[in-house]
Design an enzyme around this catalytic site. Structure first.
Site, PDB file in Angstrom:
ATOM      1  N   ARG A  85       0.898  -1.217   0.087  1.00  0.00           N
ATOM      2  CA  ARG A  85       0.104   0.014   0.115  1.00  0.00           C
ATOM      3  C   ARG A  85       0.695   1.107  -0.115  1.00  0.00           C
ATOM      4  NH1 ARG A  85      -5.093   0.463   3.727  1.00  0.00           N
ATOM      5  NH2 ARG A  85      -5.350   1.968   1.694  1.00  0.00           N
ATOM      6  N   HIS A 161      -6.415  -1.500  13.194  1.00  0.00           N
ATOM      7  CA  HIS A 161      -6.082   0.174  13.352  1.00  0.00           C
ATOM      8  C   HIS A 161      -6.980   0.528  14.530  1.00  0.00           C
ATOM      9  CE1 HIS A 161      -5.254   0.224   8.723  1.00  0.00           C
ATOM     10  NE2 HIS A 161      -4.347   0.621   9.331  1.00  0.00           N
ATOM     11  N   CYS A 248     -12.550   4.250   6.813  1.00  0.00           N
ATOM     12  CA  CYS A 248     -11.603   4.007   5.897  1.00  0.00           C
ATOM     13  C   CYS A 248     -11.797   4.406   4.517  1.00  0.00           C
ATOM     14  CB  CYS A 248     -11.210   2.211   5.727  1.00  0.00           C
ATOM     15  SG  CYS A 248     -11.422   1.610   7.400  1.00  0.00           S
TER      16      CYS A 248
HETATM   17  C1  CIR Z   1      -5.761  -3.153   4.365  1.00  0.00           C
HETATM   18  O1  CIR Z   1      -5.306  -4.084   5.278  1.00  0.00           O
HETATM   19  O2  CIR Z   1      -4.791  -2.084   4.604  1.00  0.00           O
HETATM   20  C2  CIR Z   1      -6.808  -2.858   4.005  1.00  0.00           C
HETATM   21  N1  CIR Z   1      -7.396  -4.041   3.607  1.00  0.00           N
HETATM   22  C3  CIR Z   1      -8.153  -2.313   5.020  1.00  0.00           C
HETATM   23  C4  CIR Z   1      -7.714  -1.021   5.522  1.00  0.00           C
HETATM   24  C5  CIR Z   1      -8.716  -0.394   6.381  1.00  0.00           C
HETATM   25  N2  CIR Z   1      -8.671   0.901   6.614  1.00  0.00           N
HETATM   26  C6  CIR Z   1      -8.713   1.447   7.889  1.00  0.00           C
HETATM   27  O3  CIR Z   1      -9.089   0.752   8.784  1.00  0.00           O
HETATM   28  N3  CIR Z   1      -8.627   2.734   7.961  1.00  0.00           N
END
Ligand code: CIR
Length: 253
Positions: A85, A161, A248
């Protein structure tokens, strides 16, 4: 009050996104429909929504919240902790430059996902997680202090998170679950506790006096309504399969 939001359309490759959930792969078509309803809901809360194109290079790029922190004084581009990411940050920087005069960034060896950051007025709680390290949190605190704000760290045990398990609903009210129910860092707040079997709904989203709540969690919905909030229920089942929730999917400022 928020005026703007930034979202990114999910890309077909989202089905290969990071996940610790055992809920199966997302259905892409359904995810697109759910995302469109999410954008409608943000607009119905009075936000002007900038919708970014899908970016197939990054399966998780629809979770824009993690790549920047938008504060009243500046936008901070983060250094996302998951290698797949990390490149998302380069795409967000020029987008935010159109809205902000002051830009800051978190740099290596610091890592930080803004899903680990919860804004409570001028104080920002920062979860120390598998994605956000101490150096990233310290960099963020130094930036915030330069702009008359502050930060405080909260080590996480179970959550991906910080905001996977806690949401600030303004008016000194917190929606909490699991390790945050009795956490000393949040002792001064009025708490709405989310039952363990509805834990996913702890990621609900306050926007300009309404609260967006994920569909399928009736007890949490009732508690939020009883606390006096207007609610908007949204189905985000396909994003849940990737550990993503309502917060998110957008940056709000
Ligand atoms: C990740 O693992 O980064 C993504 N699949 C999900 C991100 C979720 N974002 C968040 O909780 N702010």
């Amino acid at each position: 009050m928020f005026k703007n939001a930034i979202v990114r359309i999910p890309c077909p490759e989202m089905i290969e996104g990071l996940s610790s959930a055992s809920l199966g792969k997302p259905d892409y078509k359904k995810a697109l429909d759910q995302h469109a309803s999410y954008v409608d809901a943000l607009q119905s809360c009075g936000l002007e929504v900038k919708v970014l194109k899908a970016d197939s290079r990054f399966p998780d790029s629809t979770f824009v919240e993690d790549v920047a922190l938008c504060t009243p004084g500046c936008a901070i581009v983060t250094n996302p902790g998951a290698p797949s990411r990390n490149g998302e940050k380069q795409e967000m920087e020029p987008v935010l430059q159109a809205f902000y005069e002051r830009m800051e960034s978190i740099t290596a060896p610091g890592t930080l996902d803004a899903g680990d950051v919860m804004m409570v007025g001028k104080l920002f709680y920062i979860g120390l997680s598998k994605r956000t390290n101490r150096e990233g949190a310290d960099q963020l605190i130094r930036i915030l202090e330069r702009y008359g704000m502050s930060g405080s760290t909260v080590p996480l045990n179970d959550m991906l998170h910080l905001k996977s398990g806690i949401s600030y609903l303004e008016q000194n009210k917190l929606l909490v679950t699991g390790e945050f129910n009795d956490h000393p860092a949040f002792a001064g707040f009025q708490k709405i506790e989310v039952d363990p079997d509805e834990a996913y709904a702890a990621n609900s989203l306050w926007i300009n006096s309404a609260v967006l709540v994920p569909a399928g969690f009736p007890r949490t919905l009732k508690k939020i309504k009883q606390a006096g909030y207007q609610t908007i229920v949204l189905d985000v089942s396909e994003f849940r399969k990737l550990d993503g929730g309502l917060s998110c999917l957008s940056l709000r400022f």
